[in-house]
Design a protein around this motif. Structure first.
Motif, PDB file in Angstrom:
ATOM      1  N   GLU A 124       0.700  -1.506   0.328  1.00  0.00           N
ATOM      2  CA  GLU A 124       0.136   0.049   0.213  1.00  0.00           C
ATOM      3  C   GLU A 124       1.376   1.186   0.165  1.00  0.00           C
ATOM      4  OE1 GLU A 124      -2.754   1.874  -0.655  1.00  0.00           O
ATOM      5  OE2 GLU A 124      -3.532   0.590   0.063  1.00  0.00           O
ATOM      6  N   ASN A 125       0.416   2.263  -0.915  1.00  0.00           N
ATOM      7  CA  ASN A 125       1.245   3.374  -0.699  1.00  0.00           C
ATOM      8  C   ASN A 125       0.894   4.540  -0.310  1.00  0.00           C
ATOM      9  OD1 ASN A 125       2.863   2.439  -3.050  1.00  0.00           O
ATOM     10  ND2 ASN A 125       1.154   3.079  -4.477  1.00  0.00           N
ATOM     11  N   ILE A 126      -0.528   4.527   0.998  1.00  0.00           N
ATOM     12  CA  ILE A 126      -0.978   5.131   1.877  1.00  0.00           C
ATOM     13  C   ILE A 126       0.692   5.184   3.057  1.00  0.00           C
ATOM     14  CG2 ILE A 126      -2.089   6.035   3.579  1.00  0.00           C
ATOM     15  CD1 ILE A 126      -4.477   4.012   1.543  1.00  0.00           C
TER      16      ILE A 126
ATOM     17  N   ASP B 173       0.370   6.657   7.073  1.00  0.00           N
ATOM     18  CA  ASP B 173       0.092   6.139   7.826  1.00  0.00           C
ATOM     19  C   ASP B 173      -1.114   5.084   7.714  1.00  0.00           C
ATOM     20  OD1 ASP B 173      -0.838   6.138  10.395  1.00  0.00           O
ATOM     21  OD2 ASP B 173      -2.092   7.624  10.174  1.00  0.00           O
ATOM     22  N   LEU B 174      -0.276   3.994   7.701  1.00  0.00           N
ATOM     23  CA  LEU B 174      -1.252   3.103   8.212  1.00  0.00           C
ATOM     24  C   LEU B 174      -1.486   2.159   9.673  1.00  0.00           C
ATOM     25  CD1 LEU B 174       0.245   0.696   5.387  1.00  0.00           C
ATOM     26  CD2 LEU B 174      -1.476   2.092   5.214  1.00  0.00           C
ATOM     27  N   SER B 175      -1.489   2.899  10.256  1.00  0.00           N
ATOM     28  CA  SER B 175      -1.256   2.719  11.400  1.00  0.00           C
ATOM     29  C   SER B 175      -2.702   2.217  12.512  1.00  0.00           C
ATOM     30  CB  SER B 175      -0.664   4.021  12.748  1.00  0.00           C
ATOM     31  OG  SER B 175      -1.692   5.366  12.745  1.00  0.00           O
ATOM     32  N   ASP B 176      -4.029   2.656  11.693  1.00  0.00           N
ATOM     33  CA  ASP B 176      -5.419   2.154  12.342  1.00  0.00           C
ATOM     34  C   ASP B 176      -5.206   0.709  11.513  1.00  0.00           C
ATOM     35  OD1 ASP B 176      -5.427   2.802   9.512  1.00  0.00           O
ATOM     36  OD2 ASP B 176      -7.820   3.435   9.609  1.00  0.00           O
ATOM     37  N   ILE B 177      -5.072   0.712  11.073  1.00  0.00           N
ATOM     38  CA  ILE B 177      -4.666  -1.724  10.603  1.00  0.00           C
ATOM     39  C   ILE B 177      -3.801  -2.068  11.706  1.00  0.00           C
ATOM     40  CG2 ILE B 177      -4.046  -2.999   9.144  1.00  0.00           C
ATOM     41  CD1 ILE B 177      -4.725  -0.423   6.380  1.00  0.00           C
ATOM     42  N   GLY B 178      -4.384  -3.452  12.082  1.00  0.00           N
ATOM     43  CA  GLY B 178      -4.405  -4.349  12.905  1.00  0.00           C
ATOM     44  C   GLY B 178      -2.669  -4.926  11.827  1.00  0.00           C
ATOM     45  N   LEU B 179      -1.669  -5.448  13.365  1.00  0.00           N
ATOM     46  CA  LEU B 179      -0.749  -5.422  12.817  1.00  0.00           C
ATOM     47  C   LEU B 179      -0.358  -7.112  12.329  1.00  0.00           C
ATOM     48  CD1 LEU B 179       1.464  -3.752  15.318  1.00  0.00           C
ATOM     49  CD2 LEU B 179       1.033  -3.400  12.565  1.00  0.00           C
ATOM     50  N   LEU B 180       0.333  -7.789  11.589  1.00  0.00           N
ATOM     51  CA  LEU B 180       0.366  -9.457  11.938  1.00  0.00           C
ATOM     52  C   LEU B 180       0.758  -9.528  13.130  1.00  0.00           C
ATOM     53  CD1 LEU B 180       0.058 -11.844  10.007  1.00  0.00           C
ATOM     54  CD2 LEU B 180       2.761 -11.281   9.129  1.00  0.00           C
TER      55      LEU B 180
ATOM     56  N   PHE C 261     -13.408 -17.677   8.379  1.00  0.00           N
ATOM     57  CA  PHE C 261     -14.361 -18.256   8.197  1.00  0.00           C
ATOM     58  C   PHE C 261     -16.058 -16.648   8.893  1.00  0.00           C
ATOM     59  CE2 PHE C 261     -12.720 -21.911   9.454  1.00  0.00           C
ATOM     60  CZ  PHE C 261     -13.061 -22.582   7.926  1.00  0.00           C
ATOM     61  N   SER C 262     -14.967 -15.878   8.826  1.00  0.00           N
ATOM     62  CA  SER C 262     -15.759 -14.468   8.807  1.00  0.00           C
ATOM     63  C   SER C 262     -16.629 -13.818   8.138  1.00  0.00           C
ATOM     64  CB  SER C 262     -14.716 -13.126   9.728  1.00  0.00           C
ATOM     65  OG  SER C 262     -15.259 -11.943   9.305  1.00  0.00           O
ATOM     66  N   LYS C 263     -17.616 -13.169   8.072  1.00  0.00           N
ATOM     67  CA  LYS C 263     -18.463 -12.644   6.431  1.00  0.00           C
ATOM     68  C   LYS C 263     -17.952 -11.870   6.036  1.00  0.00           C
ATOM     69  CE  LYS C 263     -22.485 -15.173   8.674  1.00  0.00           C
ATOM     70  NZ  LYS C 263     -23.310 -15.261   8.843  1.00  0.00           N
ATOM     71  N   LEU C 264     -16.653 -11.029   7.177  1.00  0.00           N
ATOM     72  CA  LEU C 264     -16.015  -9.196   6.981  1.00  0.00           C
ATOM     73  C   LEU C 264     -14.858  -9.915   6.049  1.00  0.00           C
ATOM     74  CD1 LEU C 264     -17.579  -7.285   9.689  1.00  0.00           C
ATOM     75  CD2 LEU C 264     -18.213  -7.456   7.611  1.00  0.00           C
ATOM     76  N   LYS C 265     -13.903  -8.727   5.012  1.00  0.00           N
ATOM     77  CA  LYS C 265     -13.032  -8.743   5.113  1.00  0.00           C
ATOM     78  C   LYS C 265     -12.554  -8.163   5.769  1.00  0.00           C
ATOM     79  CE  LYS C 265     -11.110  -5.120   2.863  1.00  0.00           C
ATOM     80  NZ  LYS C 265     -10.848  -4.693   1.419  1.00  0.00           N
ATOM     81  N   GLN C 266     -10.746  -8.954   6.058  1.00  0.00           N
ATOM     82  CA  GLN C 266      -9.925  -8.472   7.121  1.00  0.00           C
ATOM     83  C   GLN C 266      -9.182  -7.930   7.029  1.00  0.00           C
ATOM     84  OE1 GLN C 266     -10.517 -12.018  10.340  1.00  0.00           O
ATOM     85  NE2 GLN C 266     -11.280 -12.923   8.766  1.00  0.00           N
ATOM     86  N   THR C 267      -8.143  -6.919   6.891  1.00  0.00           N
ATOM     87  CA  THR C 267      -7.010  -6.801   6.463  1.00  0.00           C
ATOM     88  C   THR C 267      -5.784  -6.615   7.815  1.00  0.00           C
ATOM     89  OG1 THR C 267      -8.686  -5.834   4.938  1.00  0.00           O
ATOM     90  CG2 THR C 267      -5.948  -4.716   5.566  1.00  0.00           C
ATOM     91  N   TYR C 268      -4.692  -7.046   7.990  1.00  0.00           N
ATOM     92  CA  TYR C 268      -3.576  -6.958   8.673  1.00  0.00           C
ATOM     93  C   TYR C 268      -2.025  -6.646   7.895  1.00  0.00           C
ATOM     94  CZ  TYR C 268      -6.371  -9.976  10.916  1.00  0.00           C
ATOM     95  OH  TYR C 268      -7.543 -10.717  11.629  1.00  0.00           O
ATOM     96  N   ARG C 269      -1.426  -5.710   8.601  1.00  0.00           N
ATOM     97  CA  ARG C 269      -0.392  -4.877   8.193  1.00  0.00           C
ATOM     98  C   ARG C 269       1.014  -5.300   8.789  1.00  0.00           C
ATOM     99  NH1 ARG C 269       3.125  -0.725  10.351  1.00  0.00           N
ATOM    100  NH2 ARG C 269       0.804  -0.354  11.877  1.00  0.00           N
TER     101      ARG C 269
ATOM    102  N   ASN D  27       4.786  -1.971   4.849  1.00  0.00           N
ATOM    103  CA  ASN D  27       3.845  -1.303   3.930  1.00  0.00           C
ATOM    104  C   ASN D  27       3.154  -2.409   3.082  1.00  0.00           C
ATOM    105  OD1 ASN D  27       5.374  -0.926   2.188  1.00  0.00           O
ATOM    106  ND2 ASN D  27       4.653   0.439   1.155  1.00  0.00           N
ATOM    107  N   TYR D  28       3.272  -3.985   3.743  1.00  0.00           N
ATOM    108  CA  TYR D  28       2.752  -4.316   3.362  1.00  0.00           C
ATOM    109  C   TYR D  28       1.082  -5.029   3.918  1.00  0.00           C
ATOM    110  CZ  TYR D  28       6.543  -5.976   0.036  1.00  0.00           C
ATOM    111  OH  TYR D  28       7.261  -6.265  -0.791  1.00  0.00           O
ATOM    112  N   LEU D  29       0.182  -4.910   2.771  1.00  0.00           N
ATOM    113  CA  LEU D  29      -1.047  -5.604   3.867  1.00  0.00           C
ATOM    114  C   LEU D  29      -1.945  -6.679   3.002  1.00  0.00           C
ATOM    115  CD1 LEU D  29      -2.868  -2.058   3.677  1.00  0.00           C
ATOM    116  CD2 LEU D  29      -2.020  -2.869   5.297  1.00  0.00           C
ATOM    117  N   ILE D  30      -1.959  -7.700   4.486  1.00  0.00           N
ATOM    118  CA  ILE D  30      -2.369  -8.778   4.308  1.00  0.00           C
ATOM    119  C   ILE D  30      -4.077  -8.839   4.437  1.00  0.00           C
ATOM    120  CG2 ILE D  30      -2.804 -11.255   5.297  1.00  0.00           C
ATOM    121  CD1 ILE D  30      -0.333 -10.510   5.736  1.00  0.00           C
ATOM    122  N   VAL D  31      -4.871  -9.359   2.652  1.00  0.00           N
ATOM    123  CA  VAL D  31      -6.389  -9.336   2.900  1.00  0.00           C
ATOM    124  C   VAL D  31      -7.028 -10.502   3.171  1.00  0.00           C
ATOM    125  CG1 VAL D  31      -8.173  -8.483   1.509  1.00  0.00           C
ATOM    126  CG2 VAL D  31      -6.080  -6.615   1.959  1.00  0.00           C
TER     127      VAL D  31
END
Length: 154
Positions: free
Chosen positions: A86-88, A90-97, A130-138, A143-147
């Protein structure tokens, strides 16, 4: 006379409830998982290595002898986990791996690996696949994101 009316009304209301319940079953037909055609292909050597790393001696019992689990695992590895940069700034609001627990139920010897985009094993982590929602981790300090996409339901 009151007893007859009382008994008759109970019979009517219980039958109406049964009819409504039977009609509601059709709503849940959509809870069937859609698997893309690539889950019908055999496991690759890399996928088997990832499975062996996580399931160790329990691989056959927990995965290979269970056709639905095989499809679920193939779907996770082939279709639902994406890694991108990700090129943004500030990714601080995304949970860490590093905050995700390791999946150590079947292999207590698992240690947290250093992140390698080419060899990332999502099965090592206790993600809610098995969540019904998309999950994102940094990935920490990158600045790599895992979706993780939710399962597709028909």
């Amino acid at each position: 006379m009151r007893k007859i009316i009382y008994i008759f009304s109970i019979l009517i209301f219980t039958n109406i409830g049964a009819i409504i319940a039977q009609n509601d079953v059709k709503k849940y037909d959509k809870w069937v998982t859609y698997y893309p055609s690539n889950v019908d292909l055999p496991f690759s050597k890399s996928e088997l290595n990832k499975l062996e790393e996580v399931y160790d001696q329990n691989l056959k019992d927990q995965i290979l002898d269970r056709p639905i689990r095989i499809k679920d695992i193939k779907d996770i590895l082939r279709n639902r986990v994406y890694i991108y940069q990700e090129n943004i700034k500030d990714l601080s609001d995304i949970g860490l791996l590093s905050e995700v627990a390791l999946f150590e139920i079947y292999n207590k010897k698992i240690i947290r690996p250093v992140f390698d985009i080419n060899n990332f094993n999502p099965l090592l982590y206790n993600f809610n696949f098995f969540s019904k929602l998309k999950q994102t981790y940094r990935v920490d300090n990158t600045n790599y994101l895992i979706v993780i996409k939710p399962r597709e339901l028909q």
